[in-house]
Design an enzyme around this catalytic site. Structure first.
Site, PDB file in Angstrom:
ATOM      1  N   ASP A 298      58.663  29.344  26.387  1.00  0.00           N
ATOM      2  CA  ASP A 298      58.943  29.438  27.827  1.00  0.00           C
ATOM      3  C   ASP A 298      58.539  30.796  28.384  1.00  0.00           C
ATOM      4  O   ASP A 298      58.861  31.843  27.794  1.00  0.00           O
ATOM      5  CB  ASP A 298      60.451  29.269  28.078  1.00  0.00           C
ATOM      6  CG  ASP A 298      60.821  27.861  28.469  1.00  0.00           C
ATOM      7  OD1 ASP A 298      59.956  27.120  28.985  1.00  0.00           O
ATOM      8  OD2 ASP A 298      61.991  27.495  28.258  1.00  0.00           O
TER       9      ASP A 298
ATOM     10  N   LYS B 260      55.247  27.369  28.517  1.00  0.00           N
ATOM     11  CA  LYS B 260      55.798  26.423  29.505  1.00  0.00           C
ATOM     12  C   LYS B 260      56.267  27.224  30.706  1.00  0.00           C
ATOM     13  O   LYS B 260      56.787  28.333  30.545  1.00  0.00           O
ATOM     14  CB  LYS B 260      56.963  25.628  28.911  1.00  0.00           C
ATOM     15  CG  LYS B 260      57.683  24.736  29.942  1.00  0.00           C
ATOM     16  CD  LYS B 260      58.578  23.693  29.290  1.00  0.00           C
ATOM     17  CE  LYS B 260      59.958  24.145  28.904  1.00  0.00           C
ATOM     18  NZ  LYS B 260      60.811  24.650  30.027  1.00  0.00           N
TER      19      LYS B 260
ATOM     20  N   GLU C 285      62.950  16.925  33.779  1.00  0.00           N
ATOM     21  CA  GLU C 285      64.384  17.105  33.483  1.00  0.00           C
ATOM     22  C   GLU C 285      65.251  16.629  34.643  1.00  0.00           C
ATOM     23  O   GLU C 285      64.986  16.955  35.814  1.00  0.00           O
ATOM     24  CB  GLU C 285      64.672  18.598  33.207  1.00  0.00           C
ATOM     25  CG  GLU C 285      66.144  18.866  32.920  1.00  0.00           C
ATOM     26  CD  GLU C 285      66.419  20.229  32.297  1.00  0.00           C
ATOM     27  OE1 GLU C 285      65.463  20.993  32.081  1.00  0.00           O
ATOM     28  OE2 GLU C 285      67.598  20.510  32.028  1.00  0.00           O
TER      29      GLU C 285
HETATM   30  O1  KIV Z   1      64.813  26.099  27.792  1.00  0.00           O
HETATM   31  C1  KIV Z   1      64.885  24.939  27.342  1.00  0.00           C
HETATM   32  O2  KIV Z   1      65.520  24.684  26.306  1.00  0.00           O
HETATM   33  C2  KIV Z   1      64.202  23.867  28.076  1.00  0.00           C
HETATM   34  C3  KIV Z   1      64.447  22.482  27.618  1.00  0.00           C
HETATM   35  C4  KIV Z   1      65.824  22.073  27.893  1.00  0.00           C
HETATM   36  C5  KIV Z   1      63.451  21.530  28.162  1.00  0.00           C
HETATM   37  O3  KIV Z   1      63.504  24.136  28.997  1.00  0.00           O
END
Ligand code: KIV
Length: 297
Positions: A111, A141, A210
């Site tokens: 992320d 992401k 989500e």
């Molecule tokens: O940060 C995370 O764990 C997520 C998932 C819940 C998709 O973005």
């Protein structure tokens, strides 16, 4: 124009695999997987994704998953913070490096944390470059739809694979407030379709969806050119993702409706700690077998 008719610039490189009839595409992820291997699972079988933040967890999950997400949920799950907004680049890189040390055949996606990418495509590129260079991960992401499409395009044009994330966006949630499910009004449903269209056109190789109500999630999943990964959003999605600590019953701050616990490790940990305590106090641990003795001469 329907989603399925959209041009998908990022897919250009994967045309060969995507042109294969679904029945002839591989169904297992190889060692050192490529984005194309992940995409090829679409239409073949459901795609299995979980979060991972540490080396031992990556080792345990890797044989069972197609993708491990080093999610910014690490801030809440591991550090006990109130929101994912407290994650920062250093945190994501540290945990990304740990996961990369033990993955074999799962795609690893990290992320981009809140505050590291939203202000401009150039900021997103600098942060994504740092994550990719320091961890060797496969992709990043980022959360957002139409507003973030230029950022996605900038990363993809620079050779960085991007996984999108639409619907409920935890980085925008207010601390302490309930997460809000989206797609209930016509306006929200239309916006979600626009968000999916925009980031697919910008080049994402997949979309995490989500907290989106049926049938909006189902209709996006059905018409989307790239794999859709649901979390509280339609069994029609090409795959599913959950936070591993939720699945294992290890995170008890709260449990969203979309979670199914497949184990109750909090209880197991508590029972193990109680057993250890009892053995230390009653002197049954350690035994002579656990101790070191002089070598016999
Ligand atoms: O940060 C995370 O764990 C997520 C998932 C819940 C998709 O973005």
């Amino acid at each position: 124009m329907g989603l399925h008719q959209l041009p998908v610039p990022y897919l250009g490189a994967f045309d060969d695999i995507l042109r294969l009839a679904p029945a002839t595409r591989p169904t297992a992820m190889p060692e050192k997987p490529q984005i194309a291997d992940f995409m090829a699972l679409k239409g073949q079988r459901k795609i299995v994704c979980l979060t991972a933040y540490s080396a031992p967890m990556a080792h345990a999950l890797d044989p069972h998953c197609d993708m491990l997400l080093v999610g910014d949920s690490v801030a809440m799950v591991i550090y006990g913070m109130d929101t994912t907004q407290n994650a920062d680049l250093d945190m994501m890189i540290r945990h990304g490096e740990a996961v990369m040390r033990r993955r074999k055949s799962s795609l690893v996606v990290i992320d981009l944390p809140a505050g590291s990418y939203e202000s401009s495509p150039a900021q997103a590129l600098a942060s994504a470059n740092e994550i990719m260079a320091k961890t060797g991960a496969d992709a990043v992401k980022l959360e957002g739809g139409t507003d973030l499409a230029p950022h996605v395009k900038c990363l993809v044009d620079s050779g960085i694979p991007v996984l999108g994330h639409i619907g409920l966006l935890p980085q925008h949630a207010v601390a302490g407030a309930a997460f809000r499910i989206t797609g209930r009004s016509e306006g929200e449903a239309n916006q979600l379709h626009k968000d999916a269209n925009a980031i697919v056109e910008a080049g994402v190789f997949g979309i995490v969806m989500e907290g989106v109500i049926e049938p909006v999630a189902a209709s996006i999943a059905q018409s989307c050119a790239v794999p859709t990964i649901g979390i509280g959003a339609s069994a029609v999605c090409d795959g599913q993702i959950l936070v591993t600590e939720d699945v294992l019953g290890l995170y008890d701050a709260f449990t969203p409706k979309f979670v199914r616990k497949f184990a109750n490790l909090q209880d197991d940990i508590s029972a193990a700690a109680a057993g250890y305590r009892a053995a230390v106090i009653d002197g049954s641990f350690p035994t002579n077998d656990h101790l070191f003795w002089p070598k016999k001469t």
